[in-house]
Scaffold this motif. Structure first.
Motif, mmCIF file in Angstrom:
data_model
loop_
_atom_site.group_PDB
_atom_site.id
_atom_site.type_symbol
_atom_site.label_atom_id
_atom_site.label_comp_id
_atom_site.label_asym_id
_atom_site.label_seq_id
_atom_site.Cartn_x
_atom_site.Cartn_y
_atom_site.Cartn_z
ATOM 1 N N GLU A 112 -15.333 3.608 -2.719
ATOM 2 C CA GLU A 112 -13.927 3.906 -2.440
ATOM 3 C C GLU A 112 -13.691 4.020 -0.929
ATOM 4 O OE1 GLU A 112 -12.635 6.947 -5.078
ATOM 5 O OE2 GLU A 112 -10.732 7.159 -4.038
ATOM 6 N N LYS A 113 -14.643 4.647 -0.235
ATOM 7 C CA LYS A 113 -14.513 4.784 1.226
ATOM 8 C C LYS A 113 -14.511 3.403 1.890
ATOM 9 C CE LYS A 113 -16.521 9.345 1.931
ATOM 10 N NZ LYS A 113 -17.785 10.032 1.932
ATOM 11 N N ALA A 114 -15.377 2.505 1.410
ATOM 12 C CA ALA A 114 -15.450 1.159 1.986
ATOM 13 C C ALA A 114 -14.130 0.420 1.718
ATOM 14 C CB ALA A 114 -16.618 0.401 1.373
ATOM 15 N N PHE A 115 -13.600 0.599 0.500
ATOM 16 C CA PHE A 115 -12.328 -0.048 0.149
ATOM 17 C C PHE A 115 -11.210 0.459 1.068
ATOM 18 C CE2 PHE A 115 -8.358 0.210 -2.357
ATOM 19 C CZ PHE A 115 -8.142 -1.154 -2.549
ATOM 20 N N LEU A 116 -11.184 1.766 1.295
ATOM 21 C CA LEU A 116 -10.143 2.349 2.160
ATOM 22 C C LEU A 116 -10.280 1.881 3.602
ATOM 23 C CD1 LEU A 116 -9.551 6.062 1.232
ATOM 24 C CD2 LEU A 116 -7.845 4.309 1.659
ATOM 25 N N TRP A 117 -11.540 1.752 4.034
ATOM 26 C CA TRP A 117 -11.800 1.282 5.395
ATOM 27 C C TRP A 117 -11.199 -0.116 5.570
ATOM 28 C CZ3 TRP A 117 -14.971 -2.668 7.463
ATOM 29 C CH2 TRP A 117 -15.202 -2.578 8.835
ATOM 30 N N MET A 118 -11.375 -0.975 4.547
ATOM 31 C CA MET A 118 -10.814 -2.334 4.604
ATOM 32 C C MET A 118 -9.293 -2.286 4.547
ATOM 33 S SD MET A 118 -13.280 -4.832 2.438
ATOM 34 C CE MET A 118 -13.148 -3.935 0.916
ATOM 35 N N LEU A 119 -8.792 -1.376 3.694
ATOM 36 C CA LEU A 119 -7.329 -1.245 3.522
ATOM 37 C C LEU A 119 -6.673 -0.853 4.845
ATOM 38 C CD1 LEU A 119 -5.730 -1.415 0.807
ATOM 39 C CD2 LEU A 119 -5.603 1.066 0.877
ATOM 40 N N ARG A 120 -7.298 0.091 5.534
ATOM 41 C CA ARG A 120 -6.731 0.542 6.813
ATOM 42 C C ARG A 120 -6.806 -0.561 7.863
ATOM 43 N NH1 ARG A 120 -9.698 5.673 6.047
ATOM 44 N NH2 ARG A 120 -8.339 6.881 4.699
ATOM 45 N N GLY A 121 -7.846 -1.390 7.772
ATOM 46 C CA GLY A 121 -7.962 -2.505 8.703
ATOM 47 C C GLY A 121 -6.877 -3.548 8.432
ATOM 48 N N ALA A 122 -6.594 -3.767 7.135
ATOM 49 C CA ALA A 122 -5.675 -4.848 6.776
ATOM 50 C C ALA A 122 -4.218 -4.404 6.762
ATOM 51 C CB ALA A 122 -6.058 -5.394 5.394
ATOM 52 N N LEU A 123 -3.982 -3.148 6.429
ATOM 53 C CA LEU A 123 -2.595 -2.689 6.238
ATOM 54 C C LEU A 123 -2.229 -1.598 7.240
ATOM 55 C CD1 LEU A 123 -2.416 -2.431 2.338
ATOM 56 C CD2 LEU A 123 -1.604 -4.292 3.780
ATOM 57 N N PRO A 124 -1.401 -1.930 8.229
ATOM 58 C CA PRO A 124 -1.015 -0.928 9.235
ATOM 59 C C PRO A 124 -0.463 0.375 8.647
ATOM 60 C CG PRO A 124 -0.322 -3.106 9.929
ATOM 61 C CD PRO A 124 -0.853 -3.260 8.537
ATOM 62 N N PRO A 125 0.338 0.367 7.561
ATOM 63 C CA PRO A 125 0.856 1.656 7.061
ATOM 64 C C PRO A 125 -0.248 2.611 6.615
ATOM 65 C CG PRO A 125 2.176 -0.143 6.206
ATOM 66 C CD PRO A 125 0.991 -0.773 6.875
ATOM 67 N N ALA A 126 -1.313 2.076 6.011
ATOM 68 C CA ALA A 126 -2.412 2.944 5.553
ATOM 69 C C ALA A 126 -3.094 3.578 6.771
ATOM 70 C CB ALA A 126 -3.415 2.136 4.739
ATOM 71 N N ARG A 127 -3.283 2.773 7.820
ATOM 72 C CA ARG A 127 -3.905 3.280 9.046
ATOM 73 C C ARG A 127 -3.002 4.331 9.694
ATOM 74 N NH1 ARG A 127 -5.053 -1.607 10.973
ATOM 75 N NH2 ARG A 127 -3.332 -1.846 12.400
ATOM 76 N N ASP A 128 -1.706 4.030 9.661
ATOM 77 C CA ASP A 128 -0.725 4.919 10.301
ATOM 78 C C ASP A 128 -0.730 6.304 9.647
ATOM 79 O OD1 ASP A 128 1.354 5.702 11.958
ATOM 80 O OD2 ASP A 128 2.922 4.747 10.745
ATOM 81 N N ASN A 129 -0.762 6.335 8.313
ATOM 82 C CA ASN A 129 -0.753 7.630 7.622
ATOM 83 C C ASN A 129 -1.989 8.454 7.983
ATOM 84 O OD1 ASN A 129 1.696 7.540 6.265
ATOM 85 N ND2 ASN A 129 0.859 6.521 4.469
ATOM 86 N N GLN A 130 -3.159 7.790 8.062
ATOM 87 C CA GLN A 130 -4.380 8.547 8.417
ATOM 88 C C GLN A 130 -4.273 9.064 9.853
ATOM 89 O OE1 GLN A 130 -7.262 9.264 6.364
ATOM 90 N NE2 GLN A 130 -7.543 10.706 8.049
#
Ligand SMILES: NC(=O)c1ccc[n+]([C@@H]2O[C@H](COP(=O)([O-])OP(=O)(O)OC[C@H]3O[C@@H](n4cnc5c(N)ncnc54)[C@H](OP(=O)(O)O)[C@@H]3O)[C@@H](O)[C@H]2O)c1
Length: 242
Positions: A138-156
């Motif tokens: 799940e952590k690896a999936f989220l890491w990719m999600l944050r790389g690909a999707l600016p909103p996910a990175r922004d929230n973190q």
């Protein structure tokens, strides 16, 4: 009478926050890009003051003026879910708004701390492995999600600002509320947790009305604030618990 500043009040959750705050007799200031997008039931409410402006275009002095005299500042900002909203500027909408609003509160040097309440997400995790339910996949999936999707990175990053860069402030206290998958529907029974309760691969459910209800409780109920300040509570509908 309490006063709250709300940003993101034309959004799906933000409009519910406006309605419920006004219903509790809180005096509300709302910074919105377009007044016409406010729900009709709040638009003409005597307790609501509307500031029509693009939030990040406001100067520091203007922001300071808007937070001055508030008991709470609530952010329900989110990226509009289309290509421009997700990949266009400002990619750091939530982080920049969080930092600028908190700095504006600090610059206004209120006599007692102002509450900052951020709408966050269960995709956001706490530091130092505190959210132990998140496994390696799940952590690896989220890491990719944050790389690909600016909103996910922004929230973190917005949560990281509150946890780190803001530091111990005499003027700002904060809570970052982490809902799971957002649903329509009325206020219903919900539970609050310090850590994650569901995997991203088997998400829970959170009514937006419940997020609004909890944010209003944080604003008006001193015990609720004492219980959760400086934390990232996860909120899920009672029926959605595993
Ligand atoms: N979808 C989910 O299941 C879920 C789950 C948990 C957490 N979250 C998070 O919760 C937050 C709120 O979600 P939501 O669905 O209630 O939000 P939403 O309906 O998408 O509303 C977003 C709000 O942000 C404003 N906004 C967007 N871009 C802006 C900009 N550049 N400048 C100023 N304001 C801007 C919008 O204003 P306009 O009306 O003018 O566009 C609107 O008021 C988001 O951060 C989201 O990531 C979502």
């Amino acid at each position: 009478m309490q006063t709250a500043l709300v940003v993101g009040g034309t959004g799906r959750t933000g409009r519910r926050v406006l309605q419920q705050l006004l219903g509790r007799g809180v005096s509300v200031r709302a910074i919105v890009r377009a007044r016409g997008k406010l729900p009709p039931e709040v638009a003409g409410h005597p307790g609501l003051t509307v500031i029509e402006a693009s939030l990040l275009a406001l100067t520091d002095a203007e922001l300071q003026g808007h937070v001055c005299g508030c008991d709470a500042v609530i952010s329900c900002l989110g990226h509009v879910i289309n290509l421009k909203g997700m990949f266009g500027a400002p990619r750091d909408l939530v982080t920049r708004a969080t930092a600028r609003l908190c700095r504006a509160i600090e610059a206004s040097r209120p006599a007692s701390p102002i509450k900052f309440i951020l709408m966050s997400s269960v995709s956001v995790h706490r530091p130092r492995g505190l959210d132990t339910r998140r496994g390696a996949v799940e952590k690896a999936f989220l890491w990719m999600l944050r790389g690909a999707l600016p909103p996910a990175r922004d929230n973190q990053r917005a949560a990281d600002f509150l946890l780190g860069k803001l530091g111990a402030s005499a003027f700002v206290e904060w809570v970052a509320v982490r809902p799971d998958s957002l649903l329509e529907g009325d206020v219903s029974a919900y539970t609050l947790h310090e850590g994650l309760v569901n995997s991203l691969f088997a998400p829970g459910k959170t009514n937006m009305a419940n997020v609004a209800q909890f944010m209003c409780e944080l604003t008006t109920n001193p015990q609720t604030w004492t219980d959760w300040k400086g934390k990232l509570p996860v909120i899920v509908n009672s029926a959605a618990q595993p």
